[in-house]
Enzyme design. Structure first.
Site, PDB file in Angstrom:
ATOM      1  N   THR A   1       1.392  -9.469   1.249  1.00 40.01           N
ATOM      2  CA  THR A   1       0.539 -10.284  -0.081  1.00 40.01           C
ATOM      3  C   THR A   1       0.507 -11.320  -1.346  1.00 40.01           C
ATOM      4  OG1 THR A   1      -1.801 -10.157  -0.785  1.00 40.01           O
ATOM      5  CG2 THR A   1       0.566  -7.956  -1.165  1.00 40.01           C
TER       6      THR A   1
ATOM      7  N   TYR B   1      -2.335  -0.911  -4.328  1.00 36.21           N
ATOM      8  CA  TYR B   1      -2.411  -1.294  -3.077  1.00 36.21           C
ATOM      9  C   TYR B   1      -0.924  -2.479  -3.660  1.00 36.21           C
ATOM     10  CZ  TYR B   1      -3.094  -5.804   0.014  1.00 36.21           C
ATOM     11  OH  TYR B   1      -2.354  -6.120   0.851  1.00 36.21           O
TER      12      TYR B   1
END
Ligand code: NAD
Ligand code: DAU
Length: 350
Positions: free
Chosen positions: A132, A157
């Site tokens: 990501t 995260y």
């Protein structure tokens, strides 16, 4: 040439299902093995169209179960890995960081270990890790993330994804494993779990429920249609340079509030409501803790080196997305009622 038996992890999730469908349909000579433990985010209904294909196999296995992982590699003679399985929702990582360490960090290291041991000779095998743009941290109002931007993860995260990226690079350096990593911006499109901003708003507008906008709604995300991400993954898998990182993004930045308003306008028109009706549902709520201000990807490396371009403009992608959710009411109802979790027992006999 050795036949490819590709292990795709997280194939029952949002992005994974589009990658599995693309590979199963485009490459009938490959065997595609979807490994997924079916957390709340895994939904086998996403794969209904291809589940009967002779080159598709499903294995309900958790990345934390090493003997089961070893068994899958041996059973299917896995030649390559495309690793998408992860805990993916930032808000959940704030309330339960350890779940993210377990799946995203330990799960990834388990997979690396099992692949390394099974392959032995690492020369002809690829471990492709999907990551990501959040690993790069948060941008102010100028500049872009490039492949050389230093890592600066800000949420549990993104810290877990950054850690998994580092482990993949460490295995490339230490054991000479062939790896490639892509870091992508926010995806949207069909099959996304309605906890994420766009499907949540579509669902709530349809049902006349409040649209929770965090803070002032001025945070910025860079949106890409999920099928364009899947196509980029196909390209990198086949043509990416080993050991490299590629950023993937749509050069498509939007403030959250502008997206929510766009969804309201488009859905009022589609649902035959008077213009301005759904905007009344917008509710400003407490901000996300440590909320990253802005993400923006510079995707020029993958464009120049591999010729990748997003195929859909945002307005077109959003139209397709809204239409998909409106046309697939059963999918959304099954997700919100929890019925989707019965699909495995009903179709694979438990
Ligand atoms: P998702 O949450 O929709 O799907 C994740 C899938 O992984 C689910 O099917 C789930 O059952 C499975 N899974 C979770 N833990 C597992 C475990 N321990 N063992 C086996 N399977 C497990 O996620 P997504 O949005 O499709 O994201 C897929 C990948 O892409 C993730 O690695 C994420 O970090 C990355 N990514 C997502 C986005 C985005 O906008 N959604 C953008 C860039 C990168
Ligand atoms: O950038 C890539 C990342 O994009 C992926 O790595 C993650 O897996 C994916 O979940 C996504 O993370 P975000 O946190 O950006 O996505 P989310 O849809 O949760 O939120 C998008 C923006 O909207 C963010 O600024 C928070 C805001 N938001 C979100 C929700 C769920 C709201 O204002 N209200 C909401 O109810």
């Amino acid at each position: 040439m050795m036949k490819k038996n590709i292990l795709i992890t997280g194939g029952a999730g949002f992005i994974g299902c589009h990658v599995v469908k693309l590979f199963v349909e485009k490459y009938p000579d490959y065997n595609i093995i979807n490994l997924d433990c079916l957390t709340y985010a895994g939904n086998l209904e996403n794969l209904r169209e291809i589940e009967a294909s002779p080159n598709y196999f499903f294995e309900k296995v958790n990345l934390l179960d090493v003997p089961e992982l070893e068994a899958v590699f041996a059973k299917h003679a896995i030649t390559d890995v495309i690793h998408l399985a992860a805990e993916s929702h930032v808000d959940r990582s704030i309330s339960d960081p350890l779940a993210f360490v377990k799946t995203n960090v330990i799960g990834t290291v388990n997979l690396l270990n099992v692949a390394k041991a099974y392959w032995g000779d690492l020369e002809n095998h690829l471990f492709y890790h999907i990551s990501t743009d959040e690993v790069y941290g948060s941008l102010e109002d100028g500049g872009f993330f490039t492949e050389t931007t230093p890592y600066d993860p800000q949420s549990p995260y993104s810290a877990s994804k950054a850690s998994s990226d580092h482990f993949v690079r460490a295995y490339a350096n230490t054991y000479k494993m062939k790896t490639v990593i892509t870091n992508c911006s926010n995806n949207y499109g069909p099959n996304q779990f309605p906890e994420k901003l766009i499907p949540l708003c579509i669902h709530n507008i349809k049902n006349n429920k409040p649209l929770p906008v965090y803070g002032k709604g001025e945070n910025i995300r860079d949106w890409l249609y999920v099928v364009d991400h899947a196509k980029a993954i196909d390209l990198v898998f086949h043509q990416g340079k080993m050991g490299e990182t590629y950023n993937i993004g749509g050069f498509n930045e939007w403030k959250n509030i502008d997206i929510v308003q766009l969804l309201c306008q488009k859905m009022d028109a589609k649902l035959g409501r008077e213009s301005g009706t759904s905007e009344k549902l917008i509710t400003y709520v407490k901000d996300r803790a440590g909320h990253d201000h802005r993400y923006a990807i510079d995707a020029s490396k993958i464009q120049k080196e591999l010729g990748w371009e997003p195929s859909l403009q945002f307005e077109e992608g959003i139209e397709k997305t809204i239409d998909w959710y409106l046309e697939n009411e059963d999918w959304l109802n099954n997700v919100t009622s929890g019925n989707y979790q019965k699909y495995y027992e009903e179709h694979y006999g438990g």
